[in-house]
Every structure is written in C-alpha cells, then in structure tokens.
Design a protein around this motif. Structure first.
Motif, short mmCIF file in Angstrom:
data_model
loop_
_atom_site.label_atom_id
_atom_site.label_comp_id
_atom_site.label_asym_id
_atom_site.label_seq_id
_atom_site.Cartn_x
_atom_site.Cartn_y
_atom_site.Cartn_z
N ARG A 55 0.98 -1.25 -0.07
CA ARG A 55 -0.17 0.00 0.19
C ARG A 55 0.72 1.42 0.10
N CYS B 170 -1.55 4.79 3.77
CA CYS B 170 -2.76 3.91 4.01
C CYS B 170 -2.68 3.64 5.64
N CYS C 94 -6.34 1.89 -0.89
CA CYS C 94 -5.70 1.36 0.31
C CYS C 94 -6.01 -0.15 0.56
N ARG D 148 -5.57 -4.05 -1.04
CA ARG D 148 -4.64 -4.46 -2.01
C ARG D 148 -4.81 -6.04 -1.89
#
Ligand code: UD2
Ligand code: MN
Length: 507
Positions: free
Chosen positions: A65, A69, A289, A291
């Motif tokens: 990220r 984040c 933010c 993944r």
C-alpha cells in the motif's frame, strides 16, 4: 448439513455428518494432489504449480500500500461480510493460501463466513458440497449466485480461488460500502507471478476500461484526474471492474438483479454488472488502500463446452443487447462474429432494467466513460454560424500555432470557403486534419482557450458534442463561447447568445 458454515476456522465439523473434526489437516489436504515427477507443472492450472506447492499457505507478503494508508482509521462497527470463492479444479495450494490469507489478514469480527463453491471440479475428493451437487458445470456466474443466495451476512465479498489478500484489505472497502450501500468497490489487484509466485505491486494509477468489442483492459486514469488527485488514499471511480474481486451490499446486489444467470462459464459478466451498477444509480470504485494479489493467467485451464470464443460472444452479446441501446451497433462493428449468433432470450433482463428505471447507455458514456470514443461514422460537412459570422481557421502565427476565430460568413452553407468548412464527426470538429480543442491542461476550468490542434481521436481535449444549439466539450461539460477576441470554453448558459451556434450542413 446445508446450514453448516465455517466460522473463521477451517472445517470445524464435517459438513455432511456434522461430526466435529479435529481441525483441518493441511498437510494431508495438500499432499493428496501433488504433481507427479516429470509432469508439466503448467498443464493443469496454467500456472507453475510446482512453485505454488513449495510455498507455505501462511507465507508473508509485502505490504504494497501507499505509505499513507496504514495511518487511515476505519469505523469501529464495520459490518461483517460473507466471503464467496467459487472454483473449478483449482490447485489445492493456491486455494488453501487464498482462504488462509483471508483468515490471517482479516479481523475475525469482519468475517461472518467463507463460502467455497466447488463448481463441479473433476478432481473432487471432498464430501459433496454443502450447496448441493450440481450434475454439470454451473460456470462462475451461476456459481457466484449460488454462493450469494446462501450467504448470511449483509455484505458480499467475492474472490477468485488463487488470490492472497494483503494487510487491512477489507476494512477500507467495507467502510466505503457502509457509508453508501450503492457503492460497489474493488481493491487494487496486485500480481502474483504465474511463473514463480512472486507477489508484485500493481500500479495505483489504473482503472478498468474496455473497447467496443467488450474487451477488458487496464488503463491509466485520465490525466485530468491524475493532476487533481492530491490524496492517494482516495477511491478511483472506474467505468468497469475486472470482475473477480469486489465487495457489494447483498440487498443492493439482489435489488439490481444479481447476475444474468443465462451467462455461461466465464466472461462478460463484469461488463454487465458494471453497466447495471452505474446506470441504475450506483457507482464503482477502486479503493487504493486495499490490495489483493491474484494469479493472472494466459489461458483458461478448463474447457468450455461450447468453445471459449462462442461463450464470450454469447455473454457479451447479452450485455450489449440489454444495456448498450443504440450503441450496440459499435459492438457489432468491432465484433462482427457476434452478428447472428444465438444468445438466448434477454426479455426478463430488459424488463428488470425498465422496472429499475435505469439511465441510458448514452448517459453512461457522457458521465462515466467520456474517454471511450464513438467510432467515426457519419461525416457532415458544413459551416458553424453565429449571427452573420462563421467559425474559421486563420492560418498560423509565427510560433506555428493554428489560429481560430470568427469571420463574416462567405459563400453559402453549400459552398463555403475552405477556411469556414468543417467536418462534424461524432466527437471531433475538424478541418483538414486540425481539430477544435480546449487547450489548457486543466480543461475543466472555464476559460480554456479553444484553438486548433492536429486531430487525435483519443484526445479528450478535442471531444465535443452538440446539445441543442450549443456545442459542449464532452469531458468538462463546458460550452464553446465566442468571447471578444478569442474562442473559449465557458459555463453553459442556455440564454447566452455567444454560446448559440447554428450548424448548417453542406448537403
Ligand atoms: C477475470 C476475473 C474473474 C471473472 C472473469 C470474467 C479477476 C481477478 N478475475 O478472469 O473473476 O470475472 O474475469 O468472467 O478480476 N470458475 C468457476 N467455474 C468456471 C470457471 C471458473 O467457478 O466454470 C472460477 C475459477 O476457479 C476462479 C474464478 O471462477 O476462481 C474466475 O476464473 P478465472 O480465474 O479463470 O478468471 P480470470 O481471473 O482470468
Ligand atoms: Mn482468476
């Protein structure tokens, strides 16, 4: 037994007999399906199974990220979700790693259950699926609906069967859906290498797009948005989602008509869902933010009973017929093999669209995906007139810029001088290869000078549309105005004389 669910642990009881089990024996599960010596590791799954089998089901992965984040905070009462994973002949090591990554990287309170829908795998050695035993392939679309129908949580989260979720993947997506249940959200999909299973960060500047043949592609977010994007944690609006990994409110999913259950095996359902969400009052976004890694493959490791091309045509043709209105002609032009192919009845889907009072595909193109150019078809030569004056090209200045201005109309609409003769194509207003363009970098701010540039049908600055007697710049929504001394874009005002244009065709 059909009510049994896995509560944040793998198989605490036998789903059929209900007998409590002594936990899940990962080693036994994995070793039962290992490659035979000398076997091509890509044959069964179209990725390197040997490499996958070597890795731990709990392997750590890099947090990919953006550095801002981790300091984000999320609501303390996020809703729990049902995670739905459908699979057909998935490799055991990848499937187990998908499930374990969810268990390892999600607060237990946010997962109501993980539903695995075994879509008639031929390598099945497990007890019959709690969802019943289909006697044939359902395909991923109907399998997902089966999973969604039995899901107990108010929020659905779909995953492919060869993913690894990353740190805090779920919270930012649940947050967005909690705030507004009509949002359908996806993570950034990182890449798990099909050759060595390395976990690689994907670009954070991409969104989902497509061409007229309904072929999905990742594309850069428009330059305009990139320039104004100051907060890298902010969601990215996307015209379509890739399809496999997303979070949606269950009641909203049901309200919108789930999926088109007459779509087979694989493909096209992501367009159908995406058009439906946008046109029927929702939105689609990628939450940077969040993944999730996914093994992208180069071929399908399973058979399509009707062949892969015909199935894709059937599914996308159903999408075009239900959602694309008059624009479906461009789909057929781009995919002529779809003409005349059987696609079943779409009557109930069209009815559903009417009942929900969804917007037109034209609205979608203008508001959600103005970057998708309508293929140049109709060319109308003519003049562009305001009062006694006509839009005209005025040569080049010493810096080499092409000049545009107003001059008294000469000749007639039928035979204008070359400098006042324009071609109106679907999007471009052009004269001998030069096109009208809103030239400032921030084209959405009013007052951008309008001049001539070498035509580029993909350039947003050059896209215009007629709206009554005004000429509107497609991307910014501003109107072409004849200002003293120069042409510029300006806020549209229906009663502004300087924005009224007569387009007289040369017929
Ligand atoms: C992408 C999507 C996929 C789906 C597809 C279009 C991502 C990461 N993946 O293709 O989810 O939207 O585009 O349809 O966005 N499966 C079944 N039954 C079948 C065939 C497949 O359950 O008959 C499962 C399969 O095991 C996998 C999932 O469906 O878990 C998606 O299939 P895929 O991985 O072959 O599709 P992919 O990632 O190429
Ligand atoms: Mn996949």
């Amino acid at each position: 037994p059909y009510g049994q669910r896995f509560k944040s642990r793998l198989l605490t009881s036998d789903p059929v007999t209900g007998t409590p089990s002594k936990g899940f024996d990962e080693k036994a599960y994995l070793s039962a399906k290992q490659l035979k010596p000398g076997e091509d590791p890509y044959r069964q799954h179209a990725f390197n199974q040997l490499e996958s089998d070597k890795l731990s089901p709990d392997r750590p992965i890099r947090d990919t990220r953006h550095y801002s984040c981790p300091s984000m905070s999320y609501s303390l009462d996020l809703p729990a979700t049902s995670v739905i994973i459908t699979f057909h002949n998935e490799a055991r090591s990848t499937l187990l790693r998908t499930v374990k990554s969810v268990l390892n990287r999600t607060p237990a309170s946010l997962i109501q259950e993980i539903i695995l829908v075994d879509d008639f795998s031929s390598d099945r050695e497990c007890p019959p699926s709690p969802l019943g035993d289909p006697r044939a392939f359902l395909g991923l679309i109907r399998s997902r609906v089966r999973g969604a129908d039995v899901a107990a949580a108010a929020i659905l989260t779909f995953l492919d069967s060869h993913c690894e979720v990353n740190t805090e993947w779920l919270q930012p997506m649940l947050q967005r859906v909690k705030e507004d249940h009509t949002r359908v959200v996806s993570p950034i999909i990182d890449v798990i290498s099909l050759d060595n299973f390395a976990y690689l960060a994907a670009s954070a500047d991409l969104r989902g797009g497509f061409d007229w043949s309904l072929h999905f592609k990742w594309e850069q977010i428009p330059l305009e948005q990139k320039i104004t994007r100051t907060d890298p944690t902010r969601p990215i609006r996307t015209p379509v989602i890739a399809g496999g990994i997303f979070v949606i409110d269950k009641a909203w999913f049901n309200h919108l008509g789930k999926y088109d259950a007459q779509m087979d095996i694989w493909g096209g359902e992501n367009f159908e869902l995406s058009f439906r969400v946008w046109m029927c009052g929702g939105s689609l976004e990628i939450v940077p933010c969040s993944r999730v890694g996914h093994v992208f493959r180069k071929r399908h490791p399973y058979n399509f009973p009707e062949g892969n091309a015909l199935t894709y045509i059937r599914n996308t043709k159903r999408t075009a017929e239900v959602w694309m209105d008059e624009y479906k002609q461009y789909y057929y032009e781009a995919r002529p093999s779809a003409i005349g192919k059987a696609f079943g009845s779409v009557a109930t889907r069209i009815e559903q669209r009417k009942k929900m009072n969804c917007k037109s595909f034209r609205w979608y193109l203008e508001n959600v995906y103005p970057e998708l150019t309508v293929p140049v078809k109709e060319v109308l030569p003519g003049i562009i007139k305001q009062g006694v004056n006509c839009l005209e090209s005025q040569g080049q200045n010493t810096a080499g810029d092409f000049l545009l201005g107003m001059g008294i109309c000469r000749g007639s609409a039928k035979s204008p001088p070359p400098a006042q003769a324009w071609l109106f194509t679907d999007h471009l207003i052009q004269q001998q290869g030069k096109c009208l363009a809103a030239t400032s970098t921030l084209m959405s701010s009013p007052g951008s000078p309008v001049t001539l540039q070498v035509c580029n049908p993909r350039e947003g600055k050059q896209k215009w549309r007629r709206k009554g007697t005004s000429i509107q710049h497609s991307v910014s929504g501003l109107c072409l105005e004849n200002k003293p001394g120069q042409l510029a874009t300006s806020k549209c005002q229906a009663d502004a004389q300087a924005q009224q244009w007569q387009l007289l065709p040369h017929t």
